[in-house]
Design a protein around this motif. Structure first.
Motif, PDB file in Angstrom:
ATOM      1  N   TYR A  16      56.638 -20.857  35.338  1.00  0.00           N
ATOM      2  CA  TYR A  16      57.582 -20.244  34.407  1.00  0.00           C
ATOM      3  C   TYR A  16      59.014 -20.509  34.844  1.00  0.00           C
ATOM      4  CZ  TYR A  16      60.415 -16.360  32.628  1.00  0.00           C
ATOM      5  OH  TYR A  16      61.411 -15.609  32.088  1.00  0.00           O
ATOM      6  N   PHE A  17      59.264 -20.404  36.136  1.00  0.00           N
ATOM      7  CA  PHE A  17      60.613 -20.640  36.649  1.00  0.00           C
ATOM      8  C   PHE A  17      61.007 -22.112  36.514  1.00  0.00           C
ATOM      9  CE2 PHE A  17      63.141 -22.009  40.363  1.00  0.00           C
ATOM     10  CZ  PHE A  17      64.329 -21.398  40.026  1.00  0.00           C
ATOM     11  N   LEU A  18      60.101 -23.020  36.858  1.00  0.00           N
ATOM     12  CA  LEU A  18      60.435 -24.442  36.832  1.00  0.00           C
ATOM     13  C   LEU A  18      60.532 -25.002  35.422  1.00  0.00           C
ATOM     14  CD1 LEU A  18      58.228 -25.672  39.802  1.00  0.00           C
ATOM     15  CD2 LEU A  18      60.711 -25.366  39.783  1.00  0.00           C
ATOM     16  N   LYS A  19      59.830 -24.387  34.461  1.00  0.00           N
ATOM     17  CA  LYS A  19      59.815 -24.906  33.094  1.00  0.00           C
ATOM     18  C   LYS A  19      61.133 -24.642  32.376  1.00  0.00           C
ATOM     19  CE  LYS A  19      57.201 -24.711  28.818  1.00  0.00           C
ATOM     20  NZ  LYS A  19      56.135 -24.033  28.092  1.00  0.00           N
ATOM     21  N   GLY A  20      61.738 -23.509  32.598  1.00  0.00           N
ATOM     22  CA  GLY A  20      62.943 -23.138  31.862  1.00  0.00           C
ATOM     23  C   GLY A  20      64.203 -23.400  32.665  1.00  0.00           C
ATOM     24  N   GLU A  21      65.237 -22.709  32.252  1.00  0.00           N
ATOM     25  CA  GLU A  21      66.527 -22.830  32.924  1.00  0.00           C
ATOM     26  C   GLU A  21      66.430 -22.196  34.317  1.00  0.00           C
ATOM     27  OE1 GLU A  21      70.966 -20.952  32.504  1.00  0.00           O
ATOM     28  OE2 GLU A  21      69.675 -20.990  30.768  1.00  0.00           O
ATOM     29  N   ARG A  22      66.891 -22.896  35.313  1.00  0.00           N
ATOM     30  CA  ARG A  22      66.784 -22.406  36.685  1.00  0.00           C
ATOM     31  C   ARG A  22      68.002 -21.561  37.023  1.00  0.00           C
ATOM     32  NH1 ARG A  22      64.564 -27.952  39.392  1.00  0.00           N
ATOM     33  NH2 ARG A  22      62.633 -27.959  38.224  1.00  0.00           N
TER      34      ARG A  22
ATOM     35  N   LYS B  11      68.363 -15.140  38.180  1.00  0.00           N
ATOM     36  CA  LYS B  11      67.618 -14.055  37.544  1.00  0.00           C
ATOM     37  C   LYS B  11      66.169 -14.469  37.292  1.00  0.00           C
ATOM     38  CE  LYS B  11      67.791 -10.992  33.557  1.00  0.00           C
ATOM     39  NZ  LYS B  11      68.487 -10.679  32.310  1.00  0.00           N
ATOM     40  N   ARG B  12      65.978 -15.703  36.798  1.00  0.00           N
ATOM     41  CA  ARG B  12      64.607 -16.186  36.551  1.00  0.00           C
ATOM     42  C   ARG B  12      63.844 -16.336  37.864  1.00  0.00           C
ATOM     43  NH1 ARG B  12      63.261 -18.737  31.482  1.00  0.00           N
ATOM     44  NH2 ARG B  12      61.691 -19.924  32.605  1.00  0.00           N
TER      45      ARG B  12
ATOM     46  N   ALA C 123      60.412 -14.472  38.736  1.00  0.00           N
ATOM     47  CA  ALA C 123      59.213 -15.225  39.106  1.00  0.00           C
ATOM     48  C   ALA C 123      58.700 -14.782  40.470  1.00  0.00           C
ATOM     49  CB  ALA C 123      59.509 -16.719  39.109  1.00  0.00           C
ATOM     50  N   LEU C 124      59.614 -14.548  41.412  1.00  0.00           N
ATOM     51  CA  LEU C 124      59.197 -14.101  42.733  1.00  0.00           C
ATOM     52  C   LEU C 124      58.586 -12.703  42.678  1.00  0.00           C
ATOM     53  CD1 LEU C 124      59.183 -14.986  45.667  1.00  0.00           C
ATOM     54  CD2 LEU C 124      61.372 -13.853  45.943  1.00  0.00           C
TER      55      LEU C 124
END
Length: 143
Positions: A23-29, A32-33, A37-38
């Motif tokens: 989820y983190f790598l797919k969208g804008e890094r 907050k993301r 994700a963590l």
């Protein structure tokens, strides 16, 4: 615990790591993301770990094999103690060597006559690891 339950728990642990970071790598890094994700990763991991522990210890008690289980527990705890004594002493020694060696390099760069004195402090920091290794050999000798 059956094989199916074990495989489901392993799959839950693996997916608990892959899905949040996917989820983190797919969208804008963004920061907050990453935090989201963590957090999801921690919740999934410890949730699956808790469920696995509950399922592991919720079996029927077997009283006939109690003496052999106590002996195997003592041996297992002995191995854990040996691993902890070596591992934690090496972590502590690594931290000590990191600070002592950087200070020694700084002192040597200013005055090269300080080499002998600084090597003694670096060697003392490395000695912590050896003491932990000796203790673990003593523990393993008692098993």
């Amino acid at each position: 615990m059956t094989l199916t339950v074990k495989l489901l728990l392993v799959a839950a642990l693996v997916l608990g790591i892959i899905v949040p970071f996917g989820y983190f790598l797919k969208g804008e890094r963004s920061k907050k993301r990453y935090k989201r994700a963590l957090g999801a990763n921690v919740v999934f991991y410890f949730g699956a770990f808790t469920i696995a522990a509950i399922m592991l210890f919720s079996g029927d008690p077997v009283y006939a094999a109690e003496t052999t289980a106590a002996a195997s527990n003592a041996t297992g705890f002995g191995y854990i103690a040996a691993a902890l004594s070596t591992g934690l002493s090496c972590v502590g020694g690594g931290i000590a060597v990191a600070s002592a060696a950087s200070a020694a390099l700084g002192a040597i760069s200013e005055d090269s006559s300080a080499l002998g004195k600084s090597l003694i402090f670096v060697g003392l920091a490395e000695g912590v690891c050896l003491y932990g290794l000796i203790i673990s050999f003593m523990i393993l000798g008692k098993l």
